[in-house]
Design a protein around this motif. Structure first.
Motif, PDB file in Angstrom:
ATOM      1  N   ILE A  23      47.635  17.487 -54.495  1.00  0.00           N
ATOM      2  CA  ILE A  23      48.505  16.399 -54.043  1.00  0.00           C
ATOM      3  C   ILE A  23      48.030  15.886 -52.694  1.00  0.00           C
ATOM      4  O   ILE A  23      47.854  16.653 -51.743  1.00  0.00           O
ATOM      5  N   ALA A  24      47.815  14.591 -52.605  1.00  0.00           N
ATOM      6  CA  ALA A  24      47.340  13.982 -51.366  1.00  0.00           C
ATOM      7  C   ALA A  24      48.409  14.072 -50.277  1.00  0.00           C
ATOM      8  O   ALA A  24      49.605  14.235 -50.561  1.00  0.00           O
ATOM      9  N   HIS A  25      47.975  13.946 -49.029  1.00  0.00           N
ATOM     10  CA  HIS A  25      48.950  13.938 -47.928  1.00  0.00           C
ATOM     11  C   HIS A  25      49.340  12.516 -47.537  1.00  0.00           C
ATOM     12  O   HIS A  25      50.264  12.321 -46.754  1.00  0.00           O
ATOM     13  N   GLY A  26      48.630  11.524 -48.077  1.00  0.00           N
ATOM     14  CA  GLY A  26      48.943  10.130 -47.790  1.00  0.00           C
ATOM     15  C   GLY A  26      48.782   9.278 -49.038  1.00  0.00           C
ATOM     16  O   GLY A  26      47.818   9.445 -49.795  1.00  0.00           O
ATOM     17  N   PHE A  27      49.740   8.383 -49.265  1.00  0.00           N
ATOM     18  CA  PHE A  27      49.707   7.504 -50.429  1.00  0.00           C
ATOM     19  C   PHE A  27      49.854   6.061 -49.965  1.00  0.00           C
ATOM     20  O   PHE A  27      50.646   5.755 -49.068  1.00  0.00           O
ATOM     21  N   MET A  28      49.103   5.171 -50.599  1.00  0.00           N
ATOM     22  CA  MET A  28      49.171   3.744 -50.295  1.00  0.00           C
ATOM     23  C   MET A  28      49.570   2.995 -51.562  1.00  0.00           C
ATOM     24  O   MET A  28      48.844   3.017 -52.559  1.00  0.00           O
ATOM     25  N   LEU A  29      50.740   2.350 -51.537  1.00  0.00           N
ATOM     26  CA  LEU A  29      51.229   1.572 -52.671  1.00  0.00           C
ATOM     27  C   LEU A  29      51.099   0.104 -52.330  1.00  0.00           C
ATOM     28  O   LEU A  29      51.620  -0.353 -51.306  1.00  0.00           O
ATOM     29  N   THR A  30      50.407  -0.635 -53.166  1.00  0.00           N
ATOM     30  CA  THR A  30      50.194  -2.047 -52.880  1.00  0.00           C
ATOM     31  C   THR A  30      50.483  -2.897 -54.105  1.00  0.00           C
ATOM     32  O   THR A  30      50.389  -2.424 -55.248  1.00  0.00           O
ATOM     33  N   GLY A  31      50.852  -4.134 -53.866  1.00  0.00           N
ATOM     34  CA  GLY A  31      51.186  -5.059 -54.943  1.00  0.00           C
ATOM     35  C   GLY A  31      52.077  -6.174 -54.425  1.00  0.00           C
ATOM     36  O   GLY A  31      52.563  -6.122 -53.290  1.00  0.00           O
ATOM     37  N   VAL A  32      52.288  -7.193 -55.251  1.00  0.00           N
ATOM     38  CA  VAL A  32      53.114  -8.320 -54.841  1.00  0.00           C
ATOM     39  C   VAL A  32      54.565  -7.874 -54.730  1.00  0.00           C
ATOM     40  O   VAL A  32      54.945  -6.801 -55.190  1.00  0.00           O
ATOM     41  N   ARG A  33      55.384  -8.718 -54.122  1.00  0.00           N
ATOM     42  CA  ARG A  33      56.800  -8.398 -53.964  1.00  0.00           C
ATOM     43  C   ARG A  33      57.473  -8.270 -55.326  1.00  0.00           C
ATOM     44  O   ARG A  33      57.217  -9.061 -56.226  1.00  0.00           O
ATOM     45  N   GLY A  34      58.320  -7.255 -55.453  1.00  0.00           N
ATOM     46  CA  GLY A  34      59.102  -7.103 -56.661  1.00  0.00           C
ATOM     47  C   GLY A  34      58.501  -6.201 -57.724  1.00  0.00           C
ATOM     48  O   GLY A  34      59.098  -6.036 -58.784  1.00  0.00           O
ATOM     49  N   VAL A  35      57.340  -5.579 -57.463  1.00  0.00           N
ATOM     50  CA  VAL A  35      56.731  -4.719 -58.487  1.00  0.00           C
ATOM     51  C   VAL A  35      57.237  -3.282 -58.419  1.00  0.00           C
ATOM     52  O   VAL A  35      56.902  -2.465 -59.270  1.00  0.00           O
ATOM     53  N   GLY A  36      58.034  -2.963 -57.392  1.00  0.00           N
ATOM     54  CA  GLY A  36      58.640  -1.637 -57.333  1.00  0.00           C
ATOM     55  C   GLY A  36      58.007  -0.672 -56.356  1.00  0.00           C
ATOM     56  O   GLY A  36      58.066   0.543 -56.561  1.00  0.00           O
ATOM     57  N   LYS A  37      57.434  -1.166 -55.274  1.00  0.00           N
ATOM     58  CA  LYS A  37      56.774  -0.277 -54.316  1.00  0.00           C
ATOM     59  C   LYS A  37      57.771   0.675 -53.648  1.00  0.00           C
ATOM     60  O   LYS A  37      57.527   1.875 -53.545  1.00  0.00           O
ATOM     61  N   THR A  38      58.896   0.139 -53.191  1.00  0.00           N
ATOM     62  CA  THR A  38      59.887   0.985 -52.514  1.00  0.00           C
ATOM     63  C   THR A  38      60.500   1.988 -53.475  1.00  0.00           C
ATOM     64  O   THR A  38      60.673   3.165 -53.143  1.00  0.00           O
ATOM     65  N   THR A  39      60.819   1.549 -54.687  1.00  0.00           N
ATOM     66  CA  THR A  39      61.370   2.460 -55.693  1.00  0.00           C
ATOM     67  C   THR A  39      60.377   3.564 -56.018  1.00  0.00           C
ATOM     68  O   THR A  39      60.742   4.744 -56.117  1.00  0.00           O
ATOM     69  N   THR A  40      59.103   3.207 -56.185  1.00  0.00           N
ATOM     70  CA  THR A  40      58.068   4.198 -56.472  1.00  0.00           C
ATOM     71  C   THR A  40      57.921   5.177 -55.315  1.00  0.00           C
ATOM     72  O   THR A  40      57.744   6.386 -55.526  1.00  0.00           O
ATOM     73  N   ALA A  41      58.020   4.673 -54.086  1.00  0.00           N
ATOM     74  CA  ALA A  41      57.925   5.547 -52.916  1.00  0.00           C
ATOM     75  C   ALA A  41      59.051   6.579 -52.915  1.00  0.00           C
ATOM     76  O   ALA A  41      58.837   7.760 -52.605  1.00  0.00           O
ATOM     77  N   ARG A  42      60.255   6.150 -53.276  1.00  0.00           N
ATOM     78  CA  ARG A  42      61.377   7.092 -53.318  1.00  0.00           C
ATOM     79  C   ARG A  42      61.204   8.114 -54.445  1.00  0.00           C
ATOM     80  O   ARG A  42      61.538   9.292 -54.273  1.00  0.00           O
ATOM     81  N   LEU A  43      60.707   7.662 -55.588  1.00  0.00           N
ATOM     82  CA  LEU A  43      60.434   8.600 -56.672  1.00  0.00           C
ATOM     83  C   LEU A  43      59.397   9.636 -56.243  1.00  0.00           C
ATOM     84  O   LEU A  43      59.518  10.830 -56.551  1.00  0.00           O
ATOM     85  N   LEU A  44      58.386   9.172 -55.534  1.00  0.00           N
ATOM     86  CA  LEU A  44      57.342  10.079 -55.062  1.00  0.00           C
ATOM     87  C   LEU A  44      57.906  11.078 -54.047  1.00  0.00           C
ATOM     88  O   LEU A  44      57.563  12.270 -54.071  1.00  0.00           O
ATOM     89  N   ALA A  45      58.791  10.599 -53.174  1.00  0.00           N
ATOM     90  CA  ALA A  45      59.438  11.496 -52.211  1.00  0.00           C
ATOM     91  C   ALA A  45      60.292  12.529 -52.932  1.00  0.00           C
ATOM     92  O   ALA A  45      60.333  13.712 -52.548  1.00  0.00           O
ATOM     93  N   ARG A  46      60.978  12.107 -54.005  1.00  0.00           N
ATOM     94  CA  ARG A  46      61.761  13.047 -54.814  1.00  0.00           C
ATOM     95  C   ARG A  46      60.856  14.090 -55.465  1.00  0.00           C
ATOM     96  O   ARG A  46      61.172  15.284 -55.478  1.00  0.00           O
ATOM     97  N   ALA A  47      59.729  13.627 -56.013  1.00  0.00           N
ATOM     98  CA  ALA A  47      58.809  14.547 -56.686  1.00  0.00           C
ATOM     99  C   ALA A  47      58.250  15.579 -55.716  1.00  0.00           C
ATOM    100  O   ALA A  47      58.133  16.764 -56.054  1.00  0.00           O
ATOM    101  N   LEU A  48      57.902  15.149 -54.528  1.00  0.00           N
ATOM    102  CA  LEU A  48      57.358  16.066 -53.527  1.00  0.00           C
ATOM    103  C   LEU A  48      58.372  17.132 -53.130  1.00  0.00           C
ATOM    104  O   LEU A  48      58.015  18.281 -52.856  1.00  0.00           O
ATOM    105  N   ASN A  49      59.652  16.744 -53.108  1.00  0.00           N
ATOM    106  CA  ASN A  49      60.708  17.649 -52.653  1.00  0.00           C
ATOM    107  C   ASN A  49      61.602  18.136 -53.789  1.00  0.00           C
ATOM    108  O   ASN A  49      62.705  18.626 -53.538  1.00  0.00           O
TER     109      ASN A  49
END
Length: 234
Positions: free
Chosen positions: A50-76
């Motif tokens: 598991i990496a220590h840093g993740f970069m999520l990129t894409g246009v507005r509305g593709v779910g970057k913030t939601t994906t970030a929260r899912l990833l935070a949930r998975a890590l913890n």
């Protein structure tokens, strides 16, 4: 189109909730159209790489913030009551992308109120002094979760000095710290930062897949919508 009040996001208590929030993905399996990212993360979590840093990129509305929260949930992720994971192992022994049923920290992370998962908007914290204060606090371990996670949205808006201050910690973070960055302007992020993150490009759904998803939402809301209407909306 016809339906009942649930079409407008009314819950059992009569509290209004817009559909975008009501049907926000709560598991990695719900991230339609992002199969490549989910498969890559699955392999990483299964092998413990598991990496220590993740970069999520894409246009507005593709779910970057939601994906970030899912990833935070998975890590913890820690199952409630010491439940077993899908393969019969104690899932509390490490991170997991299998988030169903939700774990101990899931609700708080998705509601942006967990003390160990800090969400920041880089547009309002561009100064180097603020970045140094943030990094100073990163030396301390998490309060209750496995990792302390910093989610920084629109990271490209950080100043050059802030990026430079961030770089050393991003190169050699303490073992309890994870970074998740999100940006709509990946070309404005310094290559020195990009090279130290696992990058995921979230893509916009094509019209056919989006129409199918809208149809599923309409069905759950007990609304009748023609295929032609769904195609036009998509």
């Amino acid at each position: 189109m016809s339906g009942d009040d649930s079409l407008f996001g009314e819950d059992g208590g009569g509290t209004y909730q817009v559909l975008a929030r009501k049907y926000r993905p709560r598991r990695f399996e719900d991230l339609i159209g992002q199969e490549a990212m989910v498969r890559t993360l699955s392999n990483a979590f299964e092998t413990g790489r598991i990496a220590h840093g993740f970069m999520l990129t894409g246009v507005r509305g593709v779910g970057k913030t939601t994906t970030a929260r899912l990833l935070a949930r998975a890590l913890n992720f820690e199952p409630k009551g010491g439940a077993k994971g899908k393969k019969g192992k104690d899932a509390s022994s490490g991170p997991s992308i299998h988030l169903d049923p939700p774990g101990e920290h899931c609700d708080a992370i998705m509601a942006s109120r967990h003390p160990d998962v800090l969400e920041l908007d880089a547009a309002s914290r561009t100064g180097v002094a603020e970045m140094r204060d943030l990094l100073d606090s990163s030396r301390y371990g998490p309060v209750s979760a496995r990792f302390k996670v910093y989610i920084i949205d629109e990271v490209h808006m950080l100043s050059t000095a802030s990026f430079n201050a961030l770089l050393k910690t991003l190169e050699e973070p303490p073992p309890h710290l994870k970074f998740i960055f999100a940006t709509t302007e990946i070309r404005k992020v310094p290559v020195t930062v990009l090279s130290r993150c696992q990058r995921f490009d979230l893509k916009r759904l094509d019209a056919g897949l989006l129409a199918q998803h809208l149809g599923n939402v309409a069905a759950q809301e007990k609304a009748e919508v023609s295929e032609e209407a769904l195609a036009l909306i998509a």
